[in-house]
Structures are given as structure tokens and as C-alpha cells.
Write a protein that holds these residues in place. Structure first.
Motif, PDB file in Angstrom:
ATOM      1  N   UNK A  50      -2.808  36.094 -18.269  1.00 51.30           N
ATOM      2  CA  UNK A  50      -2.719  35.898 -19.704  1.00 51.30           C
ATOM      3  C   UNK A  50      -1.393  35.308 -20.127  1.00 51.30           C
ATOM      4  N   UNK A  51      -1.391  34.692 -21.292  1.00 54.47           N
ATOM      5  CA  UNK A  51      -0.188  34.043 -21.817  1.00 54.47           C
ATOM      6  C   UNK A  51       0.345  34.715 -23.070  1.00 54.47           C
ATOM      7  N   UNK A  98     -12.050  34.758 -25.433  1.00 55.38           N
ATOM      8  CA  UNK A  98     -11.094  33.661 -25.290  1.00 55.38           C
ATOM      9  C   UNK A  98      -9.823  33.953 -26.065  1.00 55.38           C
ATOM     10  N   UNK A  99      -9.950  34.545 -27.240  1.00 55.46           N
ATOM     11  CA  UNK A  99      -8.781  34.854 -28.066  1.00 55.46           C
ATOM     12  C   UNK A  99      -8.027  36.062 -27.537  1.00 55.46           C
ATOM     13  N   UNK A 100      -8.744  37.052 -27.038  1.00 55.51           N
ATOM     14  CA  UNK A 100      -8.115  38.318 -26.648  1.00 55.51           C
ATOM     15  C   UNK A 100      -7.528  38.303 -25.244  1.00 55.51           C
ATOM     16  N   UNK A 101      -8.102  37.533 -24.325  1.00 56.79           N
ATOM     17  CA  UNK A 101      -7.486  37.387 -23.019  1.00 56.79           C
ATOM     18  C   UNK A 101      -8.062  38.213 -21.891  1.00 56.79           C
ATOM     19  N   UNK A 102      -7.257  38.444 -20.845  1.00 54.89           N
ATOM     20  CA  UNK A 102      -7.752  39.016 -19.580  1.00 54.89           C
ATOM     21  C   UNK A 102      -8.506  40.331 -19.707  1.00 54.89           C
ATOM     22  N   UNK A 103      -7.961  41.285 -20.461  1.00 58.28           N
ATOM     23  CA  UNK A 103      -8.625  42.588 -20.553  1.00 58.28           C
ATOM     24  C   UNK A 103      -9.996  42.461 -21.196  1.00 58.28           C
ATOM     25  N   UNK A 156     -12.096  39.830 -21.011  1.00 60.81           N
ATOM     26  CA  UNK A 156     -13.016  39.329 -19.985  1.00 60.81           C
ATOM     27  C   UNK A 156     -13.370  40.443 -19.000  1.00 60.81           C
ATOM     28  N   UNK A 157     -12.386  41.266 -18.660  1.00 59.56           N
ATOM     29  CA  UNK A 157     -12.639  42.367 -17.732  1.00 59.56           C
ATOM     30  C   UNK A 157     -13.644  43.349 -18.317  1.00 59.56           C
ATOM     31  N   UNK A 158     -13.484  43.694 -19.592  1.00 61.48           N
ATOM     32  CA  UNK A 158     -14.418  44.630 -20.219  1.00 61.48           C
ATOM     33  C   UNK A 158     -15.840  44.084 -20.228  1.00 61.48           C
ATOM     34  N   UNK A 159     -15.981  42.794 -20.459  1.00 58.77           N
ATOM     35  CA  UNK A 159     -17.316  42.188 -20.435  1.00 58.77           C
ATOM     36  C   UNK A 159     -17.897  42.205 -19.025  1.00 58.77           C
ATOM     37  N   UNK A 160     -17.055  41.964 -18.032  1.00 60.65           N
ATOM     38  CA  UNK A 160     -17.518  42.028 -16.644  1.00 60.65           C
ATOM     39  C   UNK A 160     -17.966  43.446 -16.302  1.00 60.65           C
ATOM     40  N   UNK A 161     -17.213  44.445 -16.753  1.00 56.82           N
ATOM     41  CA  UNK A 161     -17.601  45.831 -16.507  1.00 56.82           C
ATOM     42  C   UNK A 161     -18.947  46.133 -17.168  1.00 56.82           C
ATOM     43  N   UNK A 206     -19.452  31.812 -17.495  1.00 57.55           N
ATOM     44  CA  UNK A 206     -19.085  32.426 -16.226  1.00 57.55           C
ATOM     45  C   UNK A 206     -17.813  33.234 -16.468  1.00 57.55           C
ATOM     46  N   UNK A 207     -17.981  34.537 -16.687  1.00 52.11           N
ATOM     47  CA  UNK A 207     -16.840  35.394 -17.012  1.00 52.11           C
ATOM     48  C   UNK A 207     -15.815  35.439 -15.884  1.00 52.11           C
ATOM     49  N   UNK A 208     -16.293  35.375 -14.658  1.00 54.19           N
ATOM     50  CA  UNK A 208     -15.398  35.453 -13.501  1.00 54.19           C
ATOM     51  C   UNK A 208     -14.503  34.221 -13.444  1.00 54.19           C
ATOM     52  N   UNK A 209     -15.105  33.066 -13.618  1.00 57.33           N
ATOM     53  CA  UNK A 209     -14.333  31.825 -13.604  1.00 57.33           C
ATOM     54  C   UNK A 209     -13.310  31.797 -14.738  1.00 57.33           C
ATOM     55  N   UNK A 210     -13.727  32.225 -15.917  1.00 51.39           N
ATOM     56  CA  UNK A 210     -12.831  32.179 -17.071  1.00 51.39           C
ATOM     57  C   UNK A 210     -11.689  33.179 -16.926  1.00 51.39           C
ATOM     58  N   UNK A 211     -11.964  34.346 -16.344  1.00 52.47           N
ATOM     59  CA  UNK A 211     -10.884  35.305 -16.110  1.00 52.47           C
ATOM     60  C   UNK A 211      -9.949  34.792 -15.026  1.00 52.47           C
ATOM     61  N   UNK A 212     -10.502  34.250 -13.967  1.00 52.91           N
ATOM     62  CA  UNK A 212      -9.688  33.717 -12.874  1.00 52.91           C
ATOM     63  C   UNK A 212      -8.724  32.652 -13.369  1.00 52.91           C
ATOM     64  N   UNK A 213      -9.161  31.844 -14.315  1.00 52.63           N
ATOM     65  CA  UNK A 213      -8.334  30.758 -14.834  1.00 52.63           C
ATOM     66  C   UNK A 213      -7.123  31.247 -15.615  1.00 52.63           C
TER      67      UNK A 213
END
Length: 405
Positions: free
Chosen positions: A48-49, A327-332, A334-339, A355-362
């Protein structure tokens, strides 16, 4: 715990509520961590930035844990960044900009960040010592009632207690055996946050008795914790439907309270499919807004509780509407959606067309790649093929020996 509670804005809300409720002793929960650098100077291993001041360790831990569930091996720099945040006593702060040497004496230590880090590091290889130190620290700051506060020294709350239960389980501990000096287990504490049936919050778990907070948030966390599971919880293979259905019933055990928590979430989600969050104090728009993070957590909680059917509408809403939030909130986020996708046995790589995995990886450093030989064939495939061939030859020779005897 939703990403909302990790933000500076949410902590400000907690401060306002805490001032109004003088009986709640949690001033440390809103203490600011060390100043963070500009986002341009963030270390390359961090996911995350955004400003990591309040959620650096939290979002890093969730990102690593979520990627691990998808078989993605994170970059060494990402793991090193997380372990570098750990204090010598095993605790983690929310974030520290200067990770050289031990943590400053006045740096607030964060039970939630520590518990999340334990769950992430326990899932990775070679982090046993870091995990052990963190678990030892968590045990050392357990409250007399068996629970944990956000920062040591405060009153226990449902979210902190639940996320620590997940950490204990991930580390191979039995939460029931982790007793406070008063002889109480984490489940004893969790039960004190359960509300009786009836009324607006009947069956829910409140954040604290004197500080209800975001009840959907604390209820989802507590239901997952009551089952001894963590952030990346998945239903047990042999778990069917909750035999008690979705009706709140008088409960005196943590199992009964967890059922009631599931019943509360079912009712709260039934109309729209999502939970809501109240506006910030002073906001011009007084209407409540959809709460994506808590809804994702609720999906996990319902599946863990055996109420997966009741989560279908919420999962569909997340698939349709959560992309902008993530996209606005960031890594956590995407992680919650993956969970949530994993708990519902849905492919996170095909989640609402994303693709949540690809977007989190990026959002972080490039993951480790499989080692390949010069021909481009993965080494692990060669080793596996060689092993299979060896087994086949062994069987052939064994058969020949039997024929010759």
C-alpha cells in the motif's frame, strides 16, 4: 475488524466516544504512533501507498495472510518489513517509522496488530521465533477477565479478544487453556460482550458494555473468535448448518452466544445485504453509509457459524459493489474480500469480474517466483517427476522380485 477501525478518522471517533463515556478507561487506544514519513519515502517492502501510521502492521499482516491462502509466496522484503516492526519483547506497534533498534519506551503497543502479525507469520515458513515471542507478550498482557484491550492497560473489548484468539489458534495454542491471573479464559471474556435476546442489539456482541461502537463489527469478530478461528477463517469440513437456525435464544455459553451473534447478523443483513456505518461527527450528510469491511467480515462469520445461506445476498453485494472501496482502501480491504470469498468457497480470482489476488499483489513488492532451469521448466516439477518415476521403478522392481520368488 474492519479497515475502518484502523484509520485515524475512526480512532478520532473512538476518542470522542471515550470522552463522553468517562467510565471507559481506554485513553491509550487513541495514542498516536510515531510520525510516519511521506508516502513517497515508504519502504519498498510495505504493501500500500497510504499513510501507515495507524494501520501499517495491520494491513501488511492481512496482505501476507491473504496471499498465503492463495499460494502466493511473498517477497522476502515484505516479510522482513513486518518482522522488523516487532519490538524486542515480542509486541508490535501499529507502525514505527524508525525500525532500527528496539521500540521506544513510549511507543503504544497494539494487541490487534500483534495478533494479526502472529496469524500472518504463523502461516509463513521460518518465523517460529517471532511468533513465539509475540504469543508470550500477548499472554503477558491478558486482562484479569481473560480478554485483551486494544492497547495494554485498557478495558477488554470484543474485537481485541477475538483477534487474539485467532492468533493463539494460529500459533498452535488452545485458547481455552490460556488463563488469566484470575483464572479466566478468552471465551469467558468474550461471553461478557454478548447481549441478551430482545431489543435493538439483541444477540449481538458489543465492543464494550459501556461503548457499543459498531455492533456489526464486534459481532462478526466475536462469532469468528468464539469458534476459535482467525482472520482467514474457513468453515470446518464437517460443519453443516447451525442446528438452531436463525432465532435468538437465551444463552449462557459461548457456543450459544455465537449462535445468537449469527442470528443478529442475519437480521442486520436481511434487508439490504450489507451493514452500515454511522456518519462522522459533524458530517454534512447524516445518512449511514454501506460498510464494506464489516460486511465482508460478517460473510466470514456466518459461514463459520454454519449460516452460509444467510450470507449469499451479502456476498453477491460485495461482488457487485466492492471494487471501488477496495481500490480506495488498499491492501487490508482486498484481504478482507479474499477472506470472504474463501469462506464462501468462491474463487477470489473471479470475484465480481475482478481478480482480487492480482490486484492485492500489485500493491506490494513482486512475490517470489518458482525457480526454473534454463529450459523454463519449474524445478519443483522436475523433482516431482523424478520422484514419481523413482516410485514407479521401485514398484516395477518389487513386482519382478515377487515373480522370481
Amino acid at each position: 475488524m474492519t479497515t475502518v477501525r484502523r484509520s485515524a478518522a475512526a480512532l478520532a471517533v473512538t476518542a470522542v466516544i471515550g470522552t463522553a463515556l468517562a467510565s471507559v478507561a481506554a485513553p491509550a487506544a487513541v495514542a498516536a504512533p510515531t510520525p510516519s514519513p511521506s508516502t513517497a519515502a515508504l519502504p519498498p517492502g510495505l504493501y500500500g501507498k497510504g499513510d501507515p501510521a495507524y494501520d501499517g502492521v495491520w494491513r501488511q499482516s492481512l496482505a501476507l495472510l491473504a496471499l498465503d491462502t492463495e499460494g502466493v509466496k511473498p517477497a522476502t522484503a515484505a516479510v522482513d518489513w513486518l518482522t522488523g516492526q516487532q519490538c524486542d519483547n515480542g509486541a508490535f506497534p501499529s507502525y514505527r517509522a524508525d525500525a532500527k533498534g528496539d521500540c521506544a519506551a513510549k511507543l503504544p503497543l497494539d494487541s490487534n496488530a500483534t495478533a494479526a502479525a502472529v496469524q500472518a507469520l504463523a502461516a509463513l515458513e521460518g518465523q517460529d521465533e517471532s511468533v513465539r515471542k509475540s504469543v508470550d507478550w500477548l499472554k503477558s498482557v491478558q486482562n484479569t477477565d481473560g480478554g485483551w484491550s486494544y492497547n495494554p492497560g485498557g478495558a477488554s473489548d470484543a474485537n481485541s479478544t477475538a483477534v487474539v484468539i485467532g492468533a493463539l489458534t494460529a500459533a498452535g495454542e488452545k485458547p481455552t487453556a490460556v488463563k488469566s491471573k484470575g483464572g479466566k479464559s478468552p471465551y469467558d471474556a468474550l461471553l461478557t460482550f454478548a447481549r441478551p435476546c430482545g431489543g435493538a442489539n439483541g444477540g449481538a456482541f458489543v465492543y464494550q458494555p459501556a461503548m457499543p461502537g459498531l455492533v456489526g463489527d464486534s459481532t462478526a469478530a466475536a462469532v469468528i473468535g468464539a469458534q476459535g478461528k482467525g482472520l482467514a477463517a474457513k468453515p470446518a469440513d464437517d460443519r453443516g448448518k447451525d442446528p438452531q437456525g436463525t432465532v435468538c435464544k437465551p444463552a449462557t455459553t459461548i457456543e450459544g452466544a455465537a449462535h445468537n451473534g449469527g442470528a443478529y447478523l442475519t437480521t442486520a443483513l436481511a434487508k439490504t445485504g450489507y451493514l452500515t456505518t454511522p456518519p462522522m461527527p459533524g458530517a454534512e450528510d447524516p445518512t449511514e453509509k454501506p460498510d464494506f469491511g464489516n460486511t465482508a467480515d460478517a460473510v466470514v462469520a456466518l459461514h463459520v457459524q454454519g449460516l452460509g445461506e444467510q450470507a449469499k445476498k451479502s456476498l453477491a453485494w460485495l461482488e457487485a459493489d466492492s471494487a471501488g472501496w477496495a481500490k480506495e482502501s488498499g491492501p487490508a480491504a482486498y484481504a478482507q474480500l479474499i477472506f470472504a470469498a474463501n469462506a464462501a468457497d468462491t474463487d477470489p480470482e473471479e470475484f465480481g469480474g475482478k481478480n482480487l489476488v492480482t490486484e492485492l499483489t500489485a500493491l506490494g513488492p513482486e512475490p517470489q517466483q518458482e525457480e526454473k532451469d534454463d529450459s523454463g521448466i519449474a524445478v519443483w516439477w522436475i523433482v516431482g517427476a523424478f520422484f514419481a518415476a523413482s516410485v514407479g521403478v521401485g514398484i516395477l522392481f518389487s513386482g519382478r522380485r515377487k515373480n522370481q520368488s
